[in-house]
Design an enzyme around this catalytic site. Structure first.
Site, PDB file in Angstrom:
ATOM      1  N   GLN A 193      -4.762  -1.698   9.663  1.00  0.00           N
ATOM      2  CA  GLN A 193      -4.383  -3.364   9.094  1.00  0.00           C
ATOM      3  C   GLN A 193      -5.004  -4.209  10.094  1.00  0.00           C
ATOM      4  OE1 GLN A 193      -3.265  -3.442   6.073  1.00  0.00           O
ATOM      5  NE2 GLN A 193      -3.592  -5.518   6.303  1.00  0.00           N
ATOM      6  N   LYS A 212       0.791  -1.262  -0.121  1.00  0.00           N
ATOM      7  CA  LYS A 212      -0.109   0.053  -0.031  1.00  0.00           C
ATOM      8  C   LYS A 212       1.081   1.212  -0.125  1.00  0.00           C
ATOM      9  CE  LYS A 212      -3.757  -2.394   2.337  1.00  0.00           C
ATOM     10  NZ  LYS A 212      -4.457  -2.751   3.765  1.00  0.00           N
ATOM     11  N   ASP A 247     -11.236   2.769   4.174  1.00  0.00           N
ATOM     12  CA  ASP A 247     -11.546   1.369   3.803  1.00  0.00           C
ATOM     13  C   ASP A 247     -13.111   1.194   3.668  1.00  0.00           C
ATOM     14  OD1 ASP A 247      -9.384  -0.114   3.531  1.00  0.00           O
ATOM     15  OD2 ASP A 247      -8.869  -0.413   5.712  1.00  0.00           O
TER      16      ASP A 247
END
Ligand code: NAP
Length: 288
Positions: A93, A49, A116
């Site tokens: 994460q 990422k 997200d």
């Protein structure tokens, strides 16, 4: 002949477009990644990422915490990032260690920075009214994008989503309903998966079970998207060999499907491209 959906190439085009859009901005979009512990898979995902973001000029700031972190240490960091005008997006994460209440962590992310798309406000918007600036979950958004490269109008299609997790299956089913598909969701209690598959114009599998979907389960001209990432051994040089839920070679060989996305190189690269697209959306939303 079954078309191979090249997620890597499509993701590259999306990232190129984002890069061009960034040129007209007065500052760089920036997002924060919270990483807890030393999970090797998480380390790889986070590294990818950060690399992909930097390649196109988006700033990714990593905040690391040890495995024994407390709930308040993470919530304090998120509250600080929520207030920081130079942080446009925040991602956590997963997975988090078991002493952490993951739901509470997701709940306190400012919805306008939730790149997200997991915060209940954004989940609610997905359910009751997507707007242009709604932050949608990255993997489902990437799946819809891939489908539309094959067929722009999905209206009236019978779509089967296999898997009902909060991060993939459920939001994906919602997005397909928005596209006017007739949606069926399968899960571990589903009894007639083969029949459901044979009735489907679109099958998206997000389970984590190699060869779950085989060539004899495919309707003529179906479009197949394989989300799963399974490890099926190692190469001699020690690299993991990956596969999805679909029996890719036999399905390609049968030539019945209209199109299929491979693993790797299908949905995976799209997930990161959609994350970067969400960071740009969050930047624009927060600059209004
Ligand atoms: P998850 O939370 O473990 O959910 C798996 C789902 O599969 C559950 O809903 C489960 O049903 C269902 N299931 C299990 N066995 C089944 C069966 N035999 N038939 C039908 N459904 C069955 O997994 P996830 O987080 O959604 O991830 C799914 C897969 O996608 C994993 O391989 C993951 O690595 C991959 N993934 C890839 C990306 C990407 O960017 N490419 C992103 C996210 C995830 P129940 O609800 O009944 O238990």
């Amino acid at each position: 002949m079954t078309i191979l959906i090249d997620g890597k190439k499509i993701a590259s085009q999306i990232k190129e477009n984002i890069k061009k859009e960034l040129e007209s901005l007065t500052s760089k979009p920036s997002f924060a990644i919270i990483l807890v512990g030393n999970n090797s898979a998480s380390e790889i995902y986070v590294r990818n990422k950060i690399r992909e973001a930097q390649n196109i000029g988006i700033i990714a700031n990593l905040f690391r915490f040890s495995e024994d972190v407390t709930q308040s240490e993470i919530t304090n960091k998120i509250k600080e990032l929520n207030k920081d005008d130079n942080t446009h997006g925040i991602i956590i994460q997963m997975p988090l260690p078991k002493q952490i209440d993951t739901k509470e962590i997701i709940n306190i992310i400012n919805p306008s920075k939730d790149v997200d798309g997991f915060n209940p406000i954004n989940v609610g918007k997905l359910n009751i009214g997507i707007e242009k600036d709604t932050l949608l979950p990255c993997t489902p958004k990437g799946c819809i994008y891939l489908l539309k490269t094959i067929e722009e109008n999905l209206s009236g299609k019978n779509a089967l989503v296999i898997g009902r997790s909060n991060i993939v299956g459920r939001p994906l089913a919602n997005l397909l309903v928005h596209e006017n598909c007739t949606v069926t969701m399968a899960h571990s209690h589903t009894k007639n998966l083969k029949d459901l598959c044979l009735n489907s114009d679109i099958i998206i599998s997000a389970v984590g079970s190699p060869n779950l979907v085989t060539a004899d389960m495919i309707k003529k001209d179906a479009i197949l998207i394989d989300v799963a990432i399974n490890q099926k051994g190692m190469t001699e040089s020690g690299k993991h060999i990956l596969c999805g839920d679909m029996d890719y070679n036999s399905i390609l060989g049968a030539g019945i499907a209209k199109a299929i996305s491979p693993v790797p190189g299908g949905v995976g690269p799209m997930t990161i491209a959609m994350l970067l697209s969400n960071v740009l959306t969050a930047y624009n939303n927060n600059s209004k």
